[in-house]
Structure formats: structure tokens, C-alpha cells
Design a protein around this motif. Structure first.
Motif, PDB file in Angstrom:
ATOM      1  N   THR A  16       3.933   8.581   6.502  1.00 10.35           N
ATOM      2  CA  THR A  16       4.035   7.351   7.286  1.00 10.35           C
ATOM      3  C   THR A  16       2.943   7.294   8.351  1.00 10.35           C
ATOM      4  N   ILE A  17       2.680   8.416   8.991  1.00 11.75           N
ATOM      5  CA  ILE A  17       1.623   8.483  10.013  1.00 11.75           C
ATOM      6  C   ILE A  17       0.254   8.256   9.366  1.00 11.75           C
ATOM      7  N   ILE A  18       0.027   8.846   8.201  1.00 12.99           N
ATOM      8  CA  ILE A  18      -1.233   8.645   7.475  1.00 12.99           C
ATOM      9  C   ILE A  18      -1.406   7.159   7.169  1.00 12.99           C
ATOM     10  N   LEU A  19      -0.359   6.536   6.652  1.00 11.59           N
ATOM     11  CA  LEU A  19      -0.448   5.131   6.270  1.00 11.59           C
ATOM     12  C   LEU A  19      -0.642   4.221   7.479  1.00 11.59           C
ATOM     13  N   VAL A  29       1.242  -2.407  -6.205  1.00  9.49           N
ATOM     14  CA  VAL A  29       0.505  -1.627  -5.215  1.00  9.49           C
ATOM     15  C   VAL A  29      -0.975  -1.962  -5.338  1.00  9.49           C
ATOM     16  N   ASP A  30      -1.582  -2.331  -4.201  1.00 11.89           N
ATOM     17  CA  ASP A  30      -3.013  -2.660  -4.170  1.00 11.89           C
ATOM     18  C   ASP A  30      -3.884  -1.431  -3.968  1.00 11.89           C
ATOM     19  N   VAL A  31      -3.382  -0.477  -3.190  1.00  7.53           N
ATOM     20  CA  VAL A  31      -4.183   0.689  -2.811  1.00  7.53           C
ATOM     21  C   VAL A  31      -3.274   1.897  -2.665  1.00  7.53           C
ATOM     22  N   PHE A  32      -3.778   3.052  -3.106  1.00  8.16           N
ATOM     23  CA  PHE A  32      -3.153   4.336  -2.806  1.00  8.16           C
ATOM     24  C   PHE A  32      -3.956   4.962  -1.666  1.00  8.16           C
ATOM     25  N   VAL A  33      -3.272   5.416  -0.620  1.00  7.09           N
ATOM     26  CA  VAL A  33      -3.917   6.130   0.477  1.00  7.09           C
ATOM     27  C   VAL A  33      -3.446   7.574   0.402  1.00  7.09           C
ATOM     28  N   ILE A  34      -4.398   8.483   0.311  1.00  2.84           N
ATOM     29  CA  ILE A  34      -4.062   9.896   0.160  1.00  2.84           C
ATOM     30  C   ILE A  34      -4.633  10.663   1.342  1.00  2.84           C
ATOM     31  N   ILE A  81       0.882  -1.160   0.000  1.00  2.00           N
ATOM     32  CA  ILE A  81       0.000   0.000   0.000  1.00  2.00           C
ATOM     33  C   ILE A  81       0.919   1.208   0.000  1.00  2.00           C
ATOM     34  N   LEU A  82       0.605   2.198  -0.808  1.00  7.67           N
ATOM     35  CA  LEU A  82       1.414   3.402  -0.916  1.00  7.67           C
ATOM     36  C   LEU A  82       0.597   4.594  -0.449  1.00  7.67           C
ATOM     37  N   ALA A  83       1.190   5.416   0.407  1.00 10.70           N
ATOM     38  CA  ALA A  83       0.484   6.589   0.942  1.00 10.70           C
ATOM     39  C   ALA A  83       1.170   7.875   0.501  1.00 10.70           C
ATOM     40  N   PHE A  84       0.342   8.919   0.385  1.00 14.74           N
ATOM     41  CA  PHE A  84       0.808  10.226  -0.066  1.00 14.74           C
ATOM     42  C   PHE A  84       0.410  11.302   0.942  1.00 14.74           C
ATOM     43  N   ASP A  85       1.357  12.143   1.290  1.00 11.25           N
ATOM     44  CA  ASP A  85       1.059  13.398   1.967  1.00 11.25           C
ATOM     45  C   ASP A  85       1.286  14.455   0.893  1.00 11.25           C
ATOM     46  N   THR A 109       3.999   0.231   2.742  1.00 12.73           N
ATOM     47  CA  THR A 109       3.912  -0.850   3.705  1.00 12.73           C
ATOM     48  C   THR A 109       4.973  -1.898   3.384  1.00 12.73           C
ATOM     49  N   ASP A 110       5.151  -2.792   4.341  1.00 11.20           N
ATOM     50  CA  ASP A 110       5.904  -3.998   4.058  1.00 11.20           C
ATOM     51  C   ASP A 110       5.016  -4.896   3.187  1.00 11.20           C
ATOM     52  N   ASP A 111       5.547  -6.002   2.705  1.00  8.63           N
ATOM     53  CA  ASP A 111       4.764  -6.870   1.819  1.00  8.63           C
ATOM     54  C   ASP A 111       3.560  -7.501   2.511  1.00  8.63           C
ATOM     55  N   LEU A 112       3.598  -7.629   3.828  1.00  8.83           N
ATOM     56  CA  LEU A 112       2.461  -8.193   4.559  1.00  8.83           C
ATOM     57  C   LEU A 112       1.413  -7.139   4.909  1.00  8.83           C
ATOM     58  N   LYS A 113       1.711  -5.895   4.580  1.00 10.54           N
ATOM     59  CA  LYS A 113       0.814  -4.763   4.828  1.00 10.54           C
ATOM     60  C   LYS A 113       0.484  -4.599   6.316  1.00 10.54           C
TER      61      LYS A 113
END
Length: 135
Positions: free
Chosen positions: A125-128, A50-55, A4-8, A19-23
Motif C-alpha cells: 500500500t505504501i509503495i502504491l 488493471v492499467d499498470v502493475f507497480v512492483i 493500478i495493482l502494486a506488489f511487495d 487503487t480505487d477506480d479513480l486511481k
């Protein structure tokens, strides 16, 4: 394995976390100039699934959208049409303050704490991690 990839997201810089591979855990990835985000993602996605983008979703204290939401919505449109990866929004109120407090608690010196790019990466990182904690 996938991540999972997160964006600020910011108009100047964007902090990224993965995330790590285990999410299970979030890790700061990078801070990049926002104008380079899509070339960065093209390279990143060549080597990672990447399964999900978290924004991050910036809100005012009263729950209304912040002024930066206009720019984030444009980014999301382009992100969605380019990659077709599900996008999730996550409340990012206080993440910059939490990132700064984290730097102090971890003993990072005053000069490094002024690095706004580091704050953006920690905020992502905090968002994710916050998103992961809701799963």
C-alpha cells in the motif's frame, strides 16, 4: 473503470495493494503465498481491469540492487509475458519499517504486529501510494 495493482514481492509472501477506480488512493488488498500469485491474479483479473502493475524495487542504501532483485526480475518476466500489462518499478526502501511504524501508530496490538503478512500488505500500500503521489 480500471485500477493500478502494486506488489511487495517476496520469495515466500507477496503483499498486494490496489487503487480505487479513480486511481487516487491506495488500499491494502491481500497477502498471498508467492507460489500462488498467478492463480490469484487470474481470478483478480477476471473481475478487475488493471492499467499498470507497480512492483517494489528494493535497493541498498548506496542505491545498488538488493539480493532479492534476482527473484523479482524473474517474476517480472513471467508477469509481463502472461498478462501484457505495463510494469512500473518504484523504490521500496524503508517500506517495511514504515509499515511497522504505521501499525504502531494505528494502535495495532503487539501480537498482530508480528504478522509478517500484514506488514507485506501495508508495504504494498505504501509503495502504491508513493507511486500515485508522483503522478
Amino acid at each position: 473503470m480500471s485500477k493500478i495493482l502494486a506488489f511487495d514481492y517476496g520469495t515466500v509472501r507477496t503483499g498486494l495493494a490496489e487503487t480505487d477506480d479513480l486511481k487516487m488512493m491506495a488500499f491494502g488488498l491481500d497477502t498471498i503465498p508467492t507460489k500462488e500469485i498467478f492463480s490469484y491474479l487470474n481470478q483478480y483479473l477476471k473481475n478487475n481491469t488493471v492499467d499498470v502493475f507497480v512492483i517494489g524495487e528494493p535497493k541498498q542504501m548506496n542505491g545498488l540492487e538488493s539480493e532479492s532483485e534476482v527473484f523479482i526480475k524473474e517474476f517480472i518476466k513471467k508477469l509481463d509475458s502472461t498478462y501484457h500489462i505495463p510494469i512500473v518499478r518504484f523504490d521500496e526502501r524503508f517500506t517495511s519499517k514504515m509499515a511497522f511504524d504505521t501499525m504502531i501508530a494505528s494502535g495495532i496490538g503487539k501480537k498482530k504486529r508480528q504478522n509478517k503478512g500484514l506488514i507485506d500488505k501495508i508495504s504494498a500500500t505504501i509503495i502504491l501510494q508513493g507511486y500515485l503521489d508522483t503522478l
